[in-house]
Design a protein around this motif. Structure first.
Motif, PDB file in Angstrom:
ATOM      1  N   ALA A  23       0.843  -1.211   0.000  1.00 23.92           N
ATOM      2  CA  ALA A  23       0.000   0.000   0.000  1.00 23.92           C
ATOM      3  C   ALA A  23       0.869   1.248   0.000  1.00 23.92           C
ATOM      4  CB  ALA A  23      -0.919  -0.004   1.218  1.00 23.92           C
ATOM      5  N   PHE A  24       1.935   1.237   0.792  1.00 22.41           N
ATOM      6  CA  PHE A  24       2.773   2.429   0.907  1.00 22.41           C
ATOM      7  C   PHE A  24       3.836   2.539  -0.199  1.00 22.41           C
ATOM      8  CE2 PHE A  24       2.057   3.039   5.794  1.00 22.41           C
ATOM      9  CZ  PHE A  24       0.869   3.702   5.522  1.00 22.41           C
ATOM     10  N   SER A  25       3.764   1.626  -1.180  1.00 24.42           N
ATOM     11  CA  SER A  25       4.763   1.753  -2.274  1.00 24.42           C
ATOM     12  C   SER A  25       4.149   2.483  -3.474  1.00 24.42           C
ATOM     13  CB  SER A  25       5.255   0.376  -2.705  1.00 24.42           C
ATOM     14  OG  SER A  25       4.186  -0.305  -3.349  1.00 24.42           O
ATOM     15  N   PHE A  26       2.877   2.912  -3.324  1.00 26.17           N
ATOM     16  CA  PHE A  26       2.163   3.485  -4.470  1.00 26.17           C
ATOM     17  C   PHE A  26       2.944   4.612  -5.142  1.00 26.17           C
ATOM     18  CE2 PHE A  26      -0.740   6.312  -6.599  1.00 26.17           C
ATOM     19  CZ  PHE A  26      -1.581   5.445  -7.262  1.00 26.17           C
ATOM     20  N   TRP A  27       3.365   5.588  -4.367  1.00 20.49           N
ATOM     21  CA  TRP A  27       4.014   6.764  -4.978  1.00 20.49           C
ATOM     22  C   TRP A  27       5.441   6.463  -5.403  1.00 20.49           C
ATOM     23  CZ3 TRP A  27       0.791   9.715  -7.025  1.00 20.49           C
ATOM     24  CH2 TRP A  27      -0.388  10.084  -6.391  1.00 20.49           C
ATOM     25  N   ARG A  36       6.840  10.441   3.761  1.00 24.81           N
ATOM     26  CA  ARG A  36       6.953   9.093   4.331  1.00 24.81           C
ATOM     27  C   ARG A  36       5.795   8.831   5.308  1.00 24.81           C
ATOM     28  NH1 ARG A  36      10.604   5.840   3.095  1.00 24.81           N
ATOM     29  NH2 ARG A  36      11.852   7.333   1.948  1.00 24.81           N
ATOM     30  N   PRO A  37       5.067   7.741   5.092  1.00 27.66           N
ATOM     31  CA  PRO A  37       3.927   7.442   5.985  1.00 27.66           C
ATOM     32  C   PRO A  37       4.328   6.615   7.201  1.00 27.66           C
ATOM     33  CG  PRO A  37       3.954   5.924   4.136  1.00 27.66           C
ATOM     34  CD  PRO A  37       5.170   6.795   3.971  1.00 27.66           C
ATOM     35  N   VAL A  38       3.471   6.591   8.209  1.00 22.71           N
ATOM     36  CA  VAL A  38       3.694   5.704   9.356  1.00 22.71           C
ATOM     37  C   VAL A  38       2.515   4.727   9.454  1.00 22.71           C
ATOM     38  CG1 VAL A  38       5.016   7.426  10.658  1.00 22.71           C
ATOM     39  CG2 VAL A  38       2.541   7.238  11.025  1.00 22.71           C
ATOM     40  N   THR A  39       2.766   3.607  10.126  1.00 25.71           N
ATOM     41  CA  THR A  39       1.738   2.561  10.248  1.00 25.71           C
ATOM     42  C   THR A  39       0.409   3.128  10.760  1.00 25.71           C
ATOM     43  OG1 THR A  39       3.420   0.932  10.624  1.00 25.71           O
ATOM     44  CG2 THR A  39       1.223   0.369  11.425  1.00 25.71           C
ATOM     45  N   LEU A  40      -0.649   2.691  10.192  1.00 24.94           N
ATOM     46  CA  LEU A  40      -2.039   3.026  10.525  1.00 24.94           C
ATOM     47  C   LEU A  40      -2.433   4.464  10.187  1.00 24.94           C
ATOM     48  CD1 LEU A  40      -2.572   1.240  13.974  1.00 24.94           C
ATOM     49  CD2 LEU A  40      -3.203   0.420  11.698  1.00 24.94           C
ATOM     50  N   LEU A  41      -1.543   5.429  10.461  1.00 22.39           N
ATOM     51  CA  LEU A  41      -1.942   6.830  10.303  1.00 22.39           C
ATOM     52  C   LEU A  41      -1.502   7.435   8.969  1.00 22.39           C
ATOM     53  CD1 LEU A  41      -1.042   7.998  13.917  1.00 22.39           C
ATOM     54  CD2 LEU A  41      -3.262   7.262  13.064  1.00 22.39           C
ATOM     55  N   GLY A  42      -0.689   6.719   8.210  1.00 24.04           N
ATOM     56  CA  GLY A  42      -0.200   7.259   6.940  1.00 24.04           C
ATOM     57  C   GLY A  42       0.577   8.540   7.188  1.00 24.04           C
ATOM     58  N   CYS A  43       0.250   9.591   6.414  1.00 17.78           N
ATOM     59  CA  CYS A  43       0.933  10.883   6.609  1.00 17.78           C
ATOM     60  C   CYS A  43       0.058  11.802   7.463  1.00 17.78           C
ATOM     61  CB  CYS A  43       1.195  11.559   5.264  1.00 17.78           C
ATOM     62  SG  CYS A  43       2.068  10.521   4.105  1.00 17.78           S
ATOM     63  N   THR A  44      -1.060  11.288   7.960  1.00 17.35           N
ATOM     64  CA  THR A  44      -2.041  12.154   8.608  1.00 17.35           C
ATOM     65  C   THR A  44      -2.040  11.987  10.129  1.00 17.35           C
ATOM     66  OG1 THR A  44      -3.528  10.488   7.652  1.00 17.35           O
ATOM     67  CG2 THR A  44      -3.754  12.696   6.836  1.00 17.35           C
ATOM     68  N   GLU A  56      -5.114  22.313   7.843  1.00 14.86           N
ATOM     69  CA  GLU A  56      -3.717  22.577   8.227  1.00 14.86           C
ATOM     70  C   GLU A  56      -2.828  21.390   7.875  1.00 14.86           C
ATOM     71  OE1 GLU A  56      -3.087  23.758  12.313  1.00 14.86           O
ATOM     72  OE2 GLU A  56      -0.931  23.948  12.000  1.00 14.86           O
ATOM     73  N   GLN A  57      -3.413  20.192   7.955  1.00 10.77           N
ATOM     74  CA  GLN A  57      -2.651  19.009   7.539  1.00 10.77           C
ATOM     75  C   GLN A  57      -2.274  19.143   6.059  1.00 10.77           C
ATOM     76  OE1 GLN A  57      -2.114  15.560   9.554  1.00 10.77           O
ATOM     77  NE2 GLN A  57      -0.494  16.257   8.225  1.00 10.77           N
ATOM     78  N   ILE A  58      -3.210  19.590   5.247  1.00 11.06           N
ATOM     79  CA  ILE A  58      -2.934  19.774   3.811  1.00 11.06           C
ATOM     80  C   ILE A  58      -1.872  20.872   3.636  1.00 11.06           C
ATOM     81  CG2 ILE A  58      -3.963  20.380   1.558  1.00 11.06           C
ATOM     82  CD1 ILE A  58      -5.143  17.812   2.557  1.00 11.06           C
ATOM     83  N   GLN A  59      -1.977  21.926   4.461  1.00  8.95           N
ATOM     84  CA  GLN A  59      -0.969  23.004   4.394  1.00  8.95           C
ATOM     85  C   GLN A  59       0.419  22.436   4.719  1.00  8.95           C
ATOM     86  OE1 GLN A  59      -1.227  25.841   7.591  1.00  8.95           O
ATOM     87  NE2 GLN A  59      -0.013  27.399   6.520  1.00  8.95           N
ATOM     88  N   LYS A  60       0.470  21.581   5.746  1.00 11.71           N
ATOM     89  CA  LYS A  60       1.765  20.997   6.129  1.00 11.71           C
ATOM     90  C   LYS A  60       2.333  20.134   5.001  1.00 11.71           C
ATOM     91  CE  LYS A  60       1.251  21.070  11.147  1.00 11.71           C
ATOM     92  NZ  LYS A  60       2.537  21.588  11.588  1.00 11.71           N
ATOM     93  N   PHE A  61       1.475  19.406   4.312  1.00  9.73           N
ATOM     94  CA  PHE A  61       1.956  18.617   3.164  1.00  9.73           C
ATOM     95  C   PHE A  61       2.596  19.550   2.144  1.00  9.73           C
ATOM     96  CE2 PHE A  61      -1.749  15.401   3.813  1.00  9.73           C
ATOM     97  CZ  PHE A  61      -1.025  14.752   4.791  1.00  9.73           C
ATOM     98  N   LEU A  77      -3.385   9.371   2.995  1.00 11.48           N
ATOM     99  CA  LEU A  77      -4.365   9.744   4.019  1.00 11.48           C
ATOM    100  C   LEU A  77      -4.749   8.425   4.684  1.00 11.48           C
ATOM    101  CD1 LEU A  77      -6.578  12.229   1.954  1.00 11.48           C
ATOM    102  CD2 LEU A  77      -4.458  12.669   3.184  1.00 11.48           C
ATOM    103  N   ALA A  78      -4.160   8.156   5.842  1.00  6.19           N
ATOM    104  CA  ALA A  78      -4.107   6.782   6.385  1.00  6.19           C
ATOM    105  C   ALA A  78      -3.473   5.928   5.280  1.00  6.19           C
ATOM    106  CB  ALA A  78      -5.468   6.312   6.848  1.00  6.19           C
ATOM    107  N   TYR A  79      -4.239   5.013   4.650  1.00  6.50           N
ATOM    108  CA  TYR A  79      -3.606   4.185   3.606  1.00  6.50           C
ATOM    109  C   TYR A  79      -3.979   4.637   2.194  1.00  6.50           C
ATOM    110  CZ  TYR A  79      -1.762   1.144   7.111  1.00  6.50           C
ATOM    111  OH  TYR A  79      -1.024   0.668   8.154  1.00  6.50           O
ATOM    112  N   ARG A  80      -4.794   5.674   2.096  1.00  3.65           N
ATOM    113  CA  ARG A  80      -5.290   6.073   0.773  1.00  3.65           C
ATOM    114  C   ARG A  80      -4.314   7.046   0.119  1.00  3.65           C
ATOM    115  NH1 ARG A  80      -9.159   9.740  -1.044  1.00  3.65           N
ATOM    116  NH2 ARG A  80      -9.405  10.666   1.006  1.00  3.65           N
ATOM    117  N   PRO A  81      -3.752   6.703  -1.052  1.00  2.70           N
ATOM    118  CA  PRO A  81      -2.861   7.660  -1.705  1.00  2.70           C
ATOM    119  C   PRO A  81      -3.652   8.866  -2.206  1.00  2.70           C
ATOM    120  CG  PRO A  81      -2.845   5.531  -2.861  1.00  2.70           C
ATOM    121  CD  PRO A  81      -3.918   5.466  -1.831  1.00  2.70           C
ATOM    122  N   ALA A  82      -3.039  10.050  -2.094  1.00  2.00           N
ATOM    123  CA  ALA A  82      -3.659  11.280  -2.592  1.00  2.00           C
ATOM    124  C   ALA A  82      -2.542  12.189  -3.061  1.00  2.00           C
ATOM    125  CB  ALA A  82      -4.468  11.952  -1.485  1.00  2.00           C
TER     126      ALA A  82
END
Ligand code: HEM
Length: 509
Positions: A23-27, A36-44, A56-61, A77-82
């Motif tokens: 899942a985390f190899s998508f990008w 870089r994502p973390v387990t369960l929470l992704g980048c969020t 603000e999370q989007i601003q931080k990205f 976003l958790a495991y969903r690529p965006a």
């Protein structure tokens, strides 16, 4: 623990690990720079642990160190690529030039149990959205708003009276006052109803409007699902409005529709349009009309109330806050207000739009505080024919259903477009400085065919409230005024964590 159980847990952990790696190899597998994502929470992590609001999370990205030169950045976003798009040209491509691939928003409420949330213009999906937008647009033409202007002025005068009643020298929760004003204003121009929020502390309309944006744990969870995990909207049965608010909106609109039908009175407002839809549906019962469904009509009214009340009252509040911090700017604006009022007790529809400094001030507020905070679109790739790619930056075809985000907040505070971005400086928008501004980096009302339908009205009502409040009153900071604005973590829109309290003083003479 038995060996079997240990074995089962170890197997599950391995399966999960392999699944997560995939899942985390998508990008990475597509050669896109990613966070870089973390387990369960992704980048969020910050959003999901309640530390920052979603915008603000989007601003931080957008502002991630090392991504300054990237046209876009991949996130999970958790495991969903965006995808967060940063490049202004690419933003224009997505929002305007290639809009045919991006005419839906990502966010969702429960399609089966939330008729008011799911069917309204903000949440509606193509092709319903296009039909709705075409039908509702006539309410917002300049001519229609002009016809409503006398009703608006009446509410503006009520605001002046309310400020008088609060008394010179009192410390006032300024958002409360502004939100009461916008509640009354939307109720009168959209529905022809008197909400009396400025007069009655316990106005029912005001109570329900506030409830929609109230920050509580359960609402924060609802909004997290609506904005970030839309696939769960149905399962979690999330609704935009609570049971109480739904009941209230339904009965108010039902009452107004029945009254209008009974009296035949026309006001050229939203209600007239909704009634016309209902008549058309009744005259052609063979067609499968959604407009026969009362909730479909109520949903359109409900979004007016929601979108029209919070955005404009926050714009007014944050303007007053900045003007209390820099009183010389406030004096300059008050002088302009005095010049434009002259001997009259109001400024005409045409004249209020011509007030140059007022426009500069409101534009600057919406630069520093774009109330919605970000824009989002979902990519719809056609089954056949040309697909959307990220060209000229990459040949990658965006997958169907991919969420795309634009941090308007980050772009409007980016020093490469806005020198000293944290400084409130309305003169950036002065005619002589206009050539220095890149207006592509200014999008408080969004961009393209799905931008804010109420922009003209939102600006007008914010300006009207400001001129009536500042004409005879001055706002000062006091010891309860926050020194800086920190965002309310659970809020779906840009809002201060602390109450903005200002001292109101009657201007002598
Ligand atoms: C200062 C006031 C306002 C601000 C800053 C604001 C901002 C926005 C933004 C950023 C969007 C999303 C645009 C995009 O995705 O490109 C939006 C959409 C929308 N706004 Fe506003 N808005 C304001 C006032 C209003 C008012 C007064 C109304 C109606 C009475 C309104 C109704 C809507 C609706 C219905 C949409 C969805 C449009 C669609 O999807 O076709 N807004 N607004």
């Amino acid at each position: 623990m038995s060996n079997e159980l240990l074995f089962l847990l170890a197997t599950l952990a391995i399966v999960f690990y392999i699944w997560q790696r995939r899942a985390f190899s998508f990008w990475q597998s597509r050669g896109v720079k990613f966070i870089r994502p973390v387990t369960l929470l992704g980048c969020t992590r910050e959003f999901l642990t309640g530390r920052v609001p979603f915008f603000e999370q989007i601003q931080k990205f957008h502002e991630t160190p090392g991504c300054e030169k990237e046209p876009f950045v991949g996130v999970y976003l958790a495991y969903r690529p965006a995808l967060v798009i940063r490049d202004l040209e690419l933003i224009k491509t997505v929002m305007v030039k290639k809009f045919q691939y991006f005419n839906n928003r990502v966010l969702r409420t429960d399609p089966h149990h939330d008729a008011l949330g799911h069917n309204n213009l903000f949440f509606a999906r193509s092709p319903t959205w296009k039909e709705l937008r075409n039908k509702i647009s006539p309410v917002f033409t300049s001519g229609k708003i002009k016809q409503m202007y006398p009703h608006m002025v009446k509410i503006g005068k009520n605001l002046e009276d309310s400020a008088d009643r609060l008394g010179s020298g009192s410390n006032v929760q300024i958002k409360d006052l502004c939100a009461r004003f916008t509640t009354d204003l939307i109720a009168t121009i959209a529905f022809g109803l008197e909400a009396n929020a400025l007069q009655l502390p316990k106005s029912e309309f005001y109570h329900h409007n506030k409830a929609i944006f109230a920050v509580s744990l359960s609402r924060a969870i609802d909004f997290a699902i609506i904005f970030m995990l839309p696939a769960l909207a149905s399962l979690a049965r999330v609704k935009l409005f609570s049971k109480d608010t739904t009941k209230f909106i339904r009965s108010s609109i039902n009452f107004v529709l029945a009254e209008r039908e009974r009296t035949g009175i026309k006001r050229n407002d939203l209600i007239d349009i909704l009634l016309a839809w209902r008549k058309e549906a009744a005259a052609n019962p063979e067609k499968n009309h959604q407009t026969n469904d009362l909730d479909y009509l109520v949903a359109q009214a409900a979004v007016f109330q929601t979108a029209g009340f919070e955005t404009s009252s926050s714009t007014m509040t944050l303007t007053l806050y900045e003007l209390a911090l820099q009183e010389e700017l406030q004096d300059r604006l008050r002088q302009e207000i005095a010049d434009f009022f002259g001997e009259e007790d109001h400024v005409s529809y045409e004249r209020i739009q011509e007030m140059p400094y007022l426009s500069q001030v409101v534009n600057e507020t919406l630069r520093m505080y774009p109330i919605v905070g970000y824009a989002e679109r979902e990519c719809s790739q056609p089954a056949e024919g040309e697909k959307f790619t990220l060209s000229p930056h990459s040949n990658m075809e965006l997958p169907h259903g991919m969420s795309v985000y634009v941090s308007t907040l980050a772009i409007q505070r980016d020093p490469q477009y806005w020198p000293e971005p944290e400084k409130f400086d309305p003169d950036r928008f002065a005619p002589e400085n206009r050539h220095n501004i890149n207006m592509d980096a200014y999008m408080p009302f969004g961009v393209g065919p799905r931008n804010c339908i109420g922009m003209r009205l939102g600006l007008l009502q914010s300006k009207l409230g400001l001129v009536h409040l500042l004409r005879k009153h001055r706002v000062h900071t006091c010891d309860q005024t926050p020194k800086t604005i920190e965002w309310a973590p659970g809020s779906p829109v840009v809002a201060s964590k602390d109450d903005i309290v200002l001292r109101l003083e009657k201007v002598s003479g």
